[in-house]
Design a protein around this motif. Sequence first.
Motif, PDB file in Angstrom:
ATOM      1  N   UNK A   1       0.836  -1.312   0.136  1.00  0.00           N
ATOM      2  CA  UNK A   1       0.035  -0.145   0.082  1.00  0.00           C
ATOM      3  C   UNK A   1       0.794   1.069   0.108  1.00  0.00           C
ATOM      4  N   UNK A   2       0.624   2.112  -0.787  1.00  0.00           N
ATOM      5  CA  UNK A   2       1.248   3.714  -0.711  1.00  0.00           C
ATOM      6  C   UNK A   2       0.571   4.147   0.534  1.00  0.00           C
ATOM      7  N   UNK A   3       1.636   5.085   1.535  1.00  0.00           N
ATOM      8  CA  UNK A   3       0.897   5.515   2.590  1.00  0.00           C
ATOM      9  C   UNK A   3      -0.051   6.318   2.354  1.00  0.00           C
ATOM     10  N   UNK A   4      -0.376   7.238   1.437  1.00  0.00           N
ATOM     11  CA  UNK A   4      -1.530   7.645   1.270  1.00  0.00           C
ATOM     12  C   UNK A   4      -2.968   7.074   1.101  1.00  0.00           C
ATOM     13  N   UNK A   5      -2.822   5.823   0.353  1.00  0.00           N
ATOM     14  CA  UNK A   5      -3.928   5.140   0.087  1.00  0.00           C
ATOM     15  C   UNK A   5      -4.226   4.250   1.423  1.00  0.00           C
ATOM     16  N   UNK A   6      -2.974   3.870   2.497  1.00  0.00           N
ATOM     17  CA  UNK A   6      -3.244   3.252   3.573  1.00  0.00           C
ATOM     18  C   UNK A   6      -4.049   4.235   4.314  1.00  0.00           C
ATOM     19  N   UNK A   7      -3.736   5.392   4.445  1.00  0.00           N
ATOM     20  CA  UNK A   7      -4.497   6.297   5.226  1.00  0.00           C
ATOM     21  C   UNK A   7      -5.933   6.635   4.869  1.00  0.00           C
ATOM     22  N   UNK A   8      -6.066   6.685   3.880  1.00  0.00           N
ATOM     23  CA  UNK A   8      -7.632   6.704   3.445  1.00  0.00           C
ATOM     24  C   UNK A   8      -8.240   5.607   3.443  1.00  0.00           C
ATOM     25  N   UNK A   9      -7.583   4.207   3.455  1.00  0.00           N
ATOM     26  CA  UNK A   9      -8.542   3.226   3.528  1.00  0.00           C
ATOM     27  C   UNK A   9      -7.878   2.110   4.728  1.00  0.00           C
ATOM     28  N   UNK A  10      -7.751   2.859   5.833  1.00  0.00           N
ATOM     29  CA  UNK A  10      -7.041   2.090   7.009  1.00  0.00           C
ATOM     30  C   UNK A  10      -7.984   0.738   7.352  1.00  0.00           C
ATOM     31  N   UNK A  11      -9.260   1.088   7.514  1.00  0.00           N
ATOM     32  CA  UNK A  11     -10.144  -0.105   7.783  1.00  0.00           C
ATOM     33  C   UNK A  11     -10.021  -1.438   7.112  1.00  0.00           C
TER      34      UNK A  11
ATOM     35  N   UNK B   1      -5.636  -9.079   8.785  1.00  0.00           N
ATOM     36  CA  UNK B   1      -6.306 -10.095   9.486  1.00  0.00           C
ATOM     37  C   UNK B   1      -6.534 -11.228   8.538  1.00  0.00           C
ATOM     38  N   UNK B   2      -7.133 -10.755   7.566  1.00  0.00           N
ATOM     39  CA  UNK B   2      -7.685 -12.090   6.830  1.00  0.00           C
ATOM     40  C   UNK B   2      -6.354 -12.607   5.794  1.00  0.00           C
ATOM     41  N   UNK B   3      -5.552 -11.606   5.290  1.00  0.00           N
ATOM     42  CA  UNK B   3      -4.384 -12.323   4.306  1.00  0.00           C
ATOM     43  C   UNK B   3      -3.089 -12.286   4.757  1.00  0.00           C
ATOM     44  N   UNK B   4      -3.065 -11.877   5.806  1.00  0.00           N
ATOM     45  CA  UNK B   4      -1.688 -11.603   6.585  1.00  0.00           C
ATOM     46  C   UNK B   4      -0.929 -10.225   6.455  1.00  0.00           C
ATOM     47  N   UNK B   5       0.358 -10.026   6.620  1.00  0.00           N
ATOM     48  CA  UNK B   5       0.840  -9.014   6.709  1.00  0.00           C
ATOM     49  C   UNK B   5       0.993  -8.052   5.568  1.00  0.00           C
ATOM     50  N   UNK B   6       0.626  -6.667   5.676  1.00  0.00           N
ATOM     51  CA  UNK B   6       0.506  -5.630   4.687  1.00  0.00           C
ATOM     52  C   UNK B   6       1.542  -4.714   4.830  1.00  0.00           C
ATOM     53  N   UNK B   7       2.208  -4.451   3.737  1.00  0.00           N
ATOM     54  CA  UNK B   7       3.402  -3.582   3.501  1.00  0.00           C
ATOM     55  C   UNK B   7       3.098  -2.123   3.197  1.00  0.00           C
ATOM     56  N   UNK B   8       3.521  -1.210   3.883  1.00  0.00           N
ATOM     57  CA  UNK B   8       3.037   0.127   3.499  1.00  0.00           C
ATOM     58  C   UNK B   8       4.406   1.008   3.071  1.00  0.00           C
ATOM     59  N   UNK B   9       4.388   1.726   1.934  1.00  0.00           N
ATOM     60  CA  UNK B   9       5.482   2.332   1.241  1.00  0.00           C
ATOM     61  C   UNK B   9       5.448   3.759   1.348  1.00  0.00           C
ATOM     62  N   UNK B  10       6.515   4.563   1.359  1.00  0.00           N
ATOM     63  CA  UNK B  10       6.335   6.005   1.278  1.00  0.00           C
ATOM     64  C   UNK B  10       7.362   6.188   0.057  1.00  0.00           C
ATOM     65  N   UNK B  11       7.240   6.936  -0.798  1.00  0.00           N
ATOM     66  CA  UNK B  11       8.225   7.296  -1.959  1.00  0.00           C
ATOM     67  C   UNK B  11       8.640   6.016  -2.394  1.00  0.00           C
TER      68      UNK B  11
END
Length: 84
Positions: A3-13, A20-30
């Motif tokens: 996930x890009x940071x901006x997208x992760x913030x907008x779609x945090x839920x 929870x369902x699929x396992x670890x989610x990576x958040x990137x910045x630049x």
Amino acid sequence: MSWQLQEAKQRFSELVRRAEREGPQVVTRHGEEVVVVVPAEEYRRMKEREEGKEMDFKEFLMSGPDLSVLDLERPRELPRDVEL
């Protein structure tokens, strides 16, 4: 998933649900990985291992990959006759 940071913030839920369902989610910045969102249970297991607590056999087996996605049914047809 990444996930890009901006997208992760907008779609945090959704990010949390997927962790929870699929396992670890990576958040990137630049374009660089900055954090990983993991379920609390997985985080506790990692912490225990880090602190030197040994995992019992059941925990070891349960920490493996989810095998329910595999098709493990055998064909029901009878074997062919072979002359020996």
